[in-house]
Design an enzyme around this catalytic site. Structure first.
Site, PDB file in Angstrom:
ATOM      1  N   GLU B  50       0.810  -1.222   0.000  1.00  0.00           N
ATOM      2  CA  GLU B  50       0.000   0.000   0.000  1.00  0.00           C
ATOM      3  C   GLU B  50       0.841   1.268   0.000  1.00  0.00           C
ATOM      4  O   GLU B  50       0.418   2.304  -0.511  1.00  0.00           O
ATOM      5  CB  GLU B  50      -0.965   0.014   1.190  1.00  0.00           C
ATOM      6  CG  GLU B  50      -2.109  -0.999   1.105  1.00  0.00           C
ATOM      7  CD  GLU B  50      -1.744  -2.353   1.679  1.00  0.00           C
ATOM      8  OE1 GLU B  50      -0.541  -2.598   1.938  1.00  0.00           O
ATOM      9  OE2 GLU B  50      -2.653  -3.186   1.883  1.00  0.00           O
ATOM     10  N   PHE B 112     -11.223  -6.755  14.569  1.00  0.00           N
ATOM     11  CA  PHE B 112     -10.208  -7.275  13.665  1.00  0.00           C
ATOM     12  C   PHE B 112      -9.897  -6.240  12.584  1.00  0.00           C
ATOM     13  O   PHE B 112     -10.793  -5.708  11.947  1.00  0.00           O
ATOM     14  CB  PHE B 112     -10.686  -8.585  13.026  1.00  0.00           C
ATOM     15  CG  PHE B 112      -9.704  -9.147  12.033  1.00  0.00           C
ATOM     16  CD1 PHE B 112      -8.442  -9.564  12.445  1.00  0.00           C
ATOM     17  CD2 PHE B 112     -10.026  -9.233  10.687  1.00  0.00           C
ATOM     18  CE1 PHE B 112      -7.527 -10.064  11.541  1.00  0.00           C
ATOM     19  CE2 PHE B 112      -9.112  -9.729   9.768  1.00  0.00           C
ATOM     20  CZ  PHE B 112      -7.861 -10.144  10.195  1.00  0.00           C
ATOM     21  N   GLN B 113      -8.646  -5.959  12.384  1.00  0.00           N
ATOM     22  CA  GLN B 113      -8.171  -4.974  11.405  1.00  0.00           C
ATOM     23  C   GLN B 113      -8.771  -3.586  11.616  1.00  0.00           C
ATOM     24  O   GLN B 113      -9.029  -2.865  10.672  1.00  0.00           O
ATOM     25  CB  GLN B 113      -8.407  -5.470   9.977  1.00  0.00           C
ATOM     26  CG  GLN B 113      -7.539  -6.689   9.673  1.00  0.00           C
ATOM     27  CD  GLN B 113      -7.481  -7.050   8.206  1.00  0.00           C
ATOM     28  OE1 GLN B 113      -8.413  -6.802   7.473  1.00  0.00           O
ATOM     29  NE2 GLN B 113      -6.366  -7.647   7.798  1.00  0.00           N
ATOM     30  N   LYS B 162     -17.403  -0.307   6.764  1.00  0.00           N
ATOM     31  CA  LYS B 162     -17.964  -1.299   5.858  1.00  0.00           C
ATOM     32  C   LYS B 162     -19.483  -1.236   5.765  1.00  0.00           C
ATOM     33  O   LYS B 162     -20.051  -1.392   4.688  1.00  0.00           O
ATOM     34  CB  LYS B 162     -17.522  -2.697   6.311  1.00  0.00           C
ATOM     35  CG  LYS B 162     -17.992  -3.781   5.368  1.00  0.00           C
ATOM     36  CD  LYS B 162     -17.128  -5.007   5.432  1.00  0.00           C
ATOM     37  CE  LYS B 162     -17.641  -6.005   4.394  1.00  0.00           C
ATOM     38  NZ  LYS B 162     -16.789  -7.174   4.252  1.00  0.00           N
ATOM     39  N   MET B 483      24.546   8.231   1.333  1.00  0.00           N
ATOM     40  CA  MET B 483      24.480   9.544   1.957  1.00  0.00           C
ATOM     41  C   MET B 483      24.812   9.452   3.443  1.00  0.00           C
ATOM     42  O   MET B 483      25.454  10.349   4.002  1.00  0.00           O
ATOM     43  CB  MET B 483      23.097  10.161   1.748  1.00  0.00           C
ATOM     44  CG  MET B 483      22.994  11.596   2.210  1.00  0.00           C
ATOM     45  SD  MET B 483      24.194  12.665   1.403  1.00  0.00           S
ATOM     46  CE  MET B 483      23.230  13.313   0.045  1.00  0.00           C
TER      47      MET B 483
HETATM   48  C1  LIG Z   1      12.724   5.395   4.867  1.00  0.00           C
HETATM   49  C2  LIG Z   1      14.027   6.015   5.160  1.00  0.00           C
HETATM   50  N1  LIG Z   1      14.863   5.438   6.053  1.00  0.00           N
HETATM   51  C3  LIG Z   1      16.060   5.992   6.328  1.00  0.00           C
HETATM   52  C4  LIG Z   1      16.446   7.151   5.721  1.00  0.00           C
HETATM   53  C5  LIG Z   1      17.797   7.788   6.056  1.00  0.00           C
HETATM   54  N2  LIG Z   1      18.654   7.814   4.868  1.00  0.00           N
HETATM   55  C6  LIG Z   1      18.786   8.925   4.118  1.00  0.00           C
HETATM   56  S1  LIG Z   1      19.754   8.677   2.793  1.00  0.00           S
HETATM   57  C7  LIG Z   1      20.048   7.086   3.225  1.00  0.00           C
HETATM   58  C8  LIG Z   1      20.935   6.209   2.395  1.00  0.00           C
HETATM   59  C9  LIG Z   1      20.342   5.879   1.097  1.00  0.00           C
HETATM   60  O1  LIG Z   1      21.125   4.871   0.506  1.00  0.00           O
HETATM   61  P1  LIG Z   1      20.924   4.481  -0.996  1.00  0.00           P
HETATM   62  O2  LIG Z   1      19.510   4.299  -1.307  1.00  0.00           O
HETATM   63  O3  LIG Z   1      21.812   3.332  -1.314  1.00  0.00           O
HETATM   64  O4  LIG Z   1      21.365   5.779  -1.783  1.00  0.00           O
HETATM   65  P2  LIG Z   1      22.757   6.532  -1.939  1.00  0.00           P
HETATM   66  O5  LIG Z   1      22.821   7.577  -0.893  1.00  0.00           O
HETATM   67  O6  LIG Z   1      23.839   5.508  -1.796  1.00  0.00           O
HETATM   68  O7  LIG Z   1      22.656   7.106  -3.301  1.00  0.00           O
HETATM   69  C10 LIG Z   1      19.373   6.769   4.398  1.00  0.00           C
HETATM   70  C11 LIG Z   1      19.456   5.458   5.074  1.00  0.00           C
HETATM   71  C12 LIG Z   1      15.536   7.726   4.813  1.00  0.00           C
HETATM   72  N3  LIG Z   1      15.796   8.871   4.188  1.00  0.00           N
HETATM   73  N4  LIG Z   1      14.356   7.131   4.530  1.00  0.00           N
END
Ligand SMILES: Cc1ncc(C[n+]2csc(CCOP(=O)(O)OP(=O)(O)O)c2C)c(N)n1
Lengths: 171, 582
Positions: B50, B112-113, B162, B483
């Site tokens: 979803e 439920f749900q 529902k 990042m």
């Molecule tokens: C749902 C979620 N969890 C954690 C983060 C924290 N976060 C920001 S950038 C990042 C790394 C992303 O890694 P990747 O997708 O491999 O991209 P890259 O930076 O290597 O291009 C994380 C964990 C986030 N932005 N969103």
């Protein structure tokens, strides 16, 4: 984060009398980290609207944001900051005090008389006092009866409206 | 006579709203809706989670400007929507989400749900409804669409018990269509105050070093032509936020690129030095401003926004204008034209300023050290840009991939860059690509992804295959949560903690197992071939796995809490001294 309390503002709000409307207002305050000192909700002359009175703390910028964020809520119809405006501003206090000696009973009666409080309930060693007034009056009254021993107390929070010579609160 | 069930009313009302696509996932509480949906002209896209339904609906809205619609069952269906709705909420995207709910007589019993969907979604929606009576259903749907698209657009959630959708009542098409929505507490102010507009126009015409700071509101109100006109009319440099990329073409001489934490030198310096900051539909987010006190410190600030609460929220504003960006800018341009006749000599000084900012742009462009040994992630984005002529719809995940996409893809048009700006939700890009492709079947849609993010909604490969959506996924595979690694590198002594993705699927095989195409490039010279092949595939999704330089950093970089002017720049090959140009 602890925020220093600046001047208190009294903000009054007309809001749709609907489930969720009050929750949105309360959540706004928690979500944005604003402090609510007191909050009062009740009916108005129009059954579909409720009137809220909020006492909030913050600097001018925060207050401005609070007002704007309140106005932004879909269910909020009107908002007015009444701080410093010629308004009636009242709060109700109910307090149960210990009066297990004659001296205490006398003192409770004396103070009630001075402040215009009512004794609304009595038991062997307690009086229940009711007082309506502005915040400062209530604070002073509580301070003075404290030595008797406060068993329990409740305050409604302030309600306010503009004095009639100055037009309607929400125009 | 025309008596209909709640489910039938739901479908009919959506048809009357002009809905063509719904992204959703069925379950017990919405069985009646699905039963009727089957006979409707509305296409339902069955996602695999979803969250993807909400994100696809969001992207659909970003691309088309229409309201995106998603549908989920009660309980877990509703909670799974939440992240996607928060994305749309943070970026002010018009989305209406419908959720099933347990029957009204069971609400509050921990049935439920059952979850308190309106409670959960309240802080991430513009408004939400729990429909308690069948007679309120049609009205509520009408209101939901109106609220989502009007004023500052946003998310509206409609929770449908529902029993309500099984009840029967009268419904007339005409009545629905003709009904006017009246909400007494909601009267968005679209027309700006003419006095304020005149003031702002005068400030602009008399300014020497103005900057247009353009945000997502310009996309929402489709005011990009006006922005460009204003810029050209007065020789004003333009910078955009991530949300407004494409509002002005990448190659426009007046465009200084994105500003902020990973913004261009030119944009960040122009902001720092300007004497007039002209903000349109932007909200002074911390990722944009850096240290707030040093954001446009010498400038008079004009701020146009449809949401009065945004004005003065972060930065003190001298001339606020509440209104729709397009309407306000149109009026403003008229005023500017009049004033220019009176003060034509002011153009010269602005031309000089514009030139100076253009010099910055030339001297300090977005830059990386090219390599013929390893694939540089920026090189992949450049190649994608070149081979699609800057005309693809780009979606991004979050992290380095997102910033490189923003910096290096030479975007030509608005509504072509979809990214989770405010929430920064990994996993957005791929479902967004699906939503965009459904909206624009002919377009080239590319998700510029990280190897971490893509795995957050990788299951949607099945959706893309099922509906023959030829979306392209370009994984900039660095084997890291890049990042986060970059931050650990810069601020935590390179103590790489839990950022190495040492176990990875074989993305090529993974794609193939879903019935998609998987391609891989391991050397720079393979990049172009892979992209060309991917672009030639028109009937199914393609995953491109680019094995990239593992420890490339995104630069420029304004460390958090620092001023824009203190950005860390890339190491340019030939160092040129920064001359004071103005
Ligand atoms: C749902 C979620 N969890 C954690 C983060 C924290 N976060 C920001 S950038 C990042 C790394 C992303 O890694 P990747 O997708 O491999 O991209 P890259 O930076 O290597 O291009 C994380 C964990 C986030 N932005 N969103």
């Amino acid at each position: 984060m602890e925020k220093a309390c600046y001047k208190k503002h009294i903000i009054t709000v007309l809001v749709e009398n609907k489930p969720g409307a009050l929750a949105r207002i309360v959540e706004l305050f928690t979500a944005r980290g604003y402090n609510i000192e007191s909050l009062n909700v009740g009916e108005t002359e129009d059954k579909t609207l409720s009137r809220l009175t909020l006492v909030v703390c913050g600097d001018e910028k925060v207050i401005e944001q609070i007002v704007k964020q309140l106005r932004k809520l879909i269910d909020v119809v009107k908002v007015r900051d009444l701080t410093g405006k010629p308004c009636l501003d009242r709060e109700l206090l109910i307090v149960r005090v210990n009066v297990d000696t004659k001296d205490k009973k006398d003192e409770a009666k004396r103070l009630s008389e001075i402040f215009g409080a009512q004794i609304v309930d009595v038991s062997h060693d307690e009086y229940t006092l009711e007082l309506t007034g502005d915040e400062a009056q209530l604070d002073a009254f509580i301070e003075l009866i404290k030595p008797l021993g406060i068993v329990e107390m409740a305050r409604t929070g302030r309600v306010a409206m503009l004095r009639s010579l100055y037009g309607k609160t929400f125009d | 006579m025309p008596k209909m069930s709640g489910a039938e009313i739901f479908v009919r009302a959506l048809e009357l709203e002009g809905v063509k696509h719904i992204f959703g996932y069925p379950g017990g509480a919405v069985l009646d809706i699905y039963d009727k949906l089957k006979f409707s002209d509305i296409d339902h896209i069955l996602v695999r989670h979803e969250q993807a339904a909400a994100m696809a609906a969001d992207a659909y809205a970003r691309v088309t400007g229409k309201v995106g619609v998603c549908l989920a069952t009660s309980g877990p269906g509703a909670t799974n929507l939440v992240t996607g709705l928060a994305v749309a909420h943070m970026d002010s995207i018009p989305v209406v989400a419908f959720t099933g709910q347990v029957p009204t007589y069971m609400i509050g019993n921990d049935a439920f749900q059952e979850v308190d969907t309106t409670g959960i979604t309240r802080p991430i929606s513009k408004y939400n409804f729990l429909v308690k009576k069948i007679d309120e259903l049609a009205d509520t749907i009408k209101k939901a669409f109106y609220l989502a698209r009007s004023g500052r657009p946003g998310v509206v959630v409609v929770d449908l018990p529902k029993d309500v959708i099984r009840e029967i009542t009268e419904f007339f098409d005409k009545e629905y269509k003709n009904k006017k929505v009246e909400i007494r507490g909601y009267k968005p102010n679209l027309k700006g105050h003419i006095g304020q507009i005149k003031k702002a126009a005068k400030e602009l015409v008399l300014s020497a070093k103005p900057v247009l700071y353009v945000g997502g509101g310009v996309i929402a109100s489709e005011a990009w032509d006006e922005v460009r006109e204003l810029s050209e009319l007065l020789n004003i440099p333009v910078t955009t936020t991530l949300m407004a990329l494409g509002a002005i073409p990448y190659d426009h001489p007046n465009y200084l690129y994105m500003l902020g934490m990973h913004g261009s030198y030119a944009a960040n310096m122009a902001i720092t030095e300007c004497d007039l900051l002209f903000a349109v539909g932007a909200r002074f987010d911390d990722r944009v401003t850096g240290k707030l006190e040093e954001f446009a410190p010498y400038a008079t600030v004009v701020h146009i926004d449809v949401d009065p609460a945004e004005i003065g929220k972060n930065k003190k504003v001298d001339i606020p204008i509440v209104g729709d960006a397009k309407l306000v800018l149109r009026e403003l341009i008229k005023e500017v034209k009049k004033l220019l006749k009176k003060y034509p000599e002011t153009q010269e000084i602005r031309k000089k300023w514009l030139k100076a900012t253009q010099r910055w742009k030339e001297m300090y462009p977005f830059y990386y050290e090219p390599s013929d040994r390893v694939i540089k992630p920026q090189y992949v984005v450049e190649k994608l840009s070149e081979l699609t002529n800057g005309e693809a719809i780009i979606t991004t995940e979050v992290g380095q991939n997102q910033m490189w996409a923003a910096q290096f893809y030479r975007l030509k048009k608005p509504r072509h860059f979809l990214s989770s700006g405010g929430l920064g939700a990994m996993g957005y890009g791929f479902p967004a690509a699906i939503g965009a492709q459904v909206a624009k079947p002919e377009a080239t849609v590319i998700d510029i992804a990280g190897d971490g993010s893509i795995q957050m909604n990788i299951q949607e490969l099945a959706t893309a295959v099922q509906y023959n959506l030829p979306v392209k996924i370009a994984i900039l595979n660095n084997g890291f949560l890049g990042m986060v690694r970059q931050w650990q590198g810069m601020f935590y002594d390179k103590n790489y903690s839990n950022v190495c993705l040492s176990v990875q699927p074989d993305f090529v095989k993974l794609a193939e197992s879903y019935g998609a195409v998987g391609l891989r490039a391991e050397k720079p010279e393979e990049v172009e071939e892979v992209i060309k092949e991917a672009l030639s595939i028109k009937d199914k999704p393609v995953v491109m796995d680019f094995i990239c330089d593992r420890e490339e950093d995104v630069l420029p970089f304004v460390p958090p809490g620092m001023a824009l002017k203190d950005m860390v720049l890339p190491k340019y090959k030939k160092k040129k001294a920064i001359k004071k140009v103005v």
